[in-house]
Scaffold this active site. Sequence first.
Site, PDB file in Angstrom:
ATOM      1  N   LYS A 119      31.467  38.290  36.991  1.00  0.00           N
ATOM      2  CA  LYS A 119      32.202  38.872  35.856  1.00  0.00           C
ATOM      3  C   LYS A 119      31.235  39.025  34.700  1.00  0.00           C
ATOM      4  CE  LYS A 119      36.585  39.897  34.916  1.00  0.00           C
ATOM      5  NZ  LYS A 119      37.603  40.261  35.924  1.00  0.00           N
TER       6      LYS A 119
HETATM    7  N1  GLU Z   1      38.334  43.757  36.843  1.00  0.00           N
HETATM    8  C1  GLU Z   1      39.093  43.823  38.046  1.00  0.00           C
HETATM    9  C2  GLU Z   1      39.543  42.448  38.497  1.00  0.00           C
HETATM   10  O1  GLU Z   1      39.643  41.543  37.710  1.00  0.00           O
HETATM   11  C3  GLU Z   1      38.399  44.623  39.131  1.00  0.00           C
HETATM   12  C4  GLU Z   1      37.064  44.116  39.551  1.00  0.00           C
HETATM   13  C5  GLU Z   1      36.338  45.036  40.512  1.00  0.00           C
HETATM   14  O2  GLU Z   1      36.890  46.050  40.905  1.00  0.00           O
HETATM   15  O3  GLU Z   1      35.204  44.703  40.845  1.00  0.00           O
HETATM   16  O4  GLU Z   1      39.878  42.238  39.633  1.00  0.00           O
END
Ligand code: GLU
Length: 436
Positions: A119
């Site tokens: 993240k």
């Molecule tokens: N931000 C989204 C999540 O929390 C998608 C992450 C992604 O597609 O890599 O799952």
Amino acid sequence: MSNISKNKDFSSHLWDSSELYRDAVTQLESATKTMNLDPNLTERLRVPKRAMIVTVPVRMDDGSVKCFEGFRVQHNITLGPAKGGIRFHHDVNLSEVAGLAMLMSFKCSLVGLPLGGGKGGIRVDATQLSRAEHQALIRRYTMEIINIIGPEKDIPAPDVGTNAQTMAWMMDTYSMAKGYPVPGVVTGKPVDVGGSLGRAESTGRGVVYTTEHAMKYLEKKGKSKLKMDSSTTVAVQGFGNVGSIAAYDYWQKGMKVVAVSDVSGGIYNKNGLDIGKVMEYLALNRVLAGFPGSEPITNADLLELNVDVLTPAAMEGAITSKNVKNIKAKIIAEGANGPVSPEAMNELEDCGVFIIPDVLCNAGGVIVSYFEWVQGLQQFFWSEEEVNQKLADVLESAFNKVVALKEQYKCGMKTAALISAVDRMSKAMLLRGLFP
Ligand code: GLU
């Protein structure tokens, strides 16, 4: 003293400062205890593998230079490259990003993807940035973290405060540095630069698919007769990437969506809102407030409405021990990451509320991100029907796995989801072994 408790004191200085991280560890430990996991594996899972902290200087439109704090955390990459969004939010910090990275590891593992969890975040209020400032910020951030991202290393995507355009700029910056186009470096791109059909809608769509599975499961167990029709009421908190699509799909399936909200507050109509018209109204007016035929409602009151299905799709910490006693919904679909705190979750499940945990409920986004990454690497693109069908299949099998574990261990849905995720990760960790 065990290694775990010794290291708990140590790691708390670095990672444990946010509620979200502490909640993620609490939920991990509850799962590992229930499944009786080797404590040496829990020891490794409760901390991220690596993190990068960067300063991102940006020349603002008024000519001044501002420095923003940026983070990228990779929690676990045993199953594959790290995967997870980039969040622009004024409260982002290292600990929160680390907790969200941990949730991504569990999410990717649970739904069977060959990906780990990561993240990123920048501490900024995205709503205050002009388009030019947003672009400068993401391009400089990309350059600052360029050595740790890439299609084989770590693949960012949109999250709160970022979108497909942000990903197009990230992809362009990375590609300019390499000297050739690299679509696989990010997902959630616009379709015109290698994005996948159905990606923008996938998270909200998955929320609705999993809600449907929950209803069918509860009916099979003789616990409720809720159906995807106008006899079932729903409230959705958050009207961004996730909440707006979830509300739209619930409405399209014939459910009565009585309330929706965004950061500025919400709108309510006990007879149901026409979400198609709400979307048109929002596109014209930029806020939900004032939608014809609706009454205003606060975000706090929306959560406490007497509805069948509640979908908190805004931010973490929406339902905690402070308001849990007033929650009346029968099904809670966690559209956001971590909207229900562990204590509130226990209390709700004890009262018979069925919770679809975030790592399952909102996994549609990362599932279609995975499809986008695969399509980009192969330069071979699928139809939207194909994407949606594959998404539905992956979510159905993950849902069935989680309810089977819930029955086997007689535990809550979140614990069952984490047991499934941790089981897959720990098998791979044991097979690969501890280096050196
Ligand atoms: N931000 C989204 C999540 O929390 C998608 C992450 C992604 O597609 O890599 O799952």
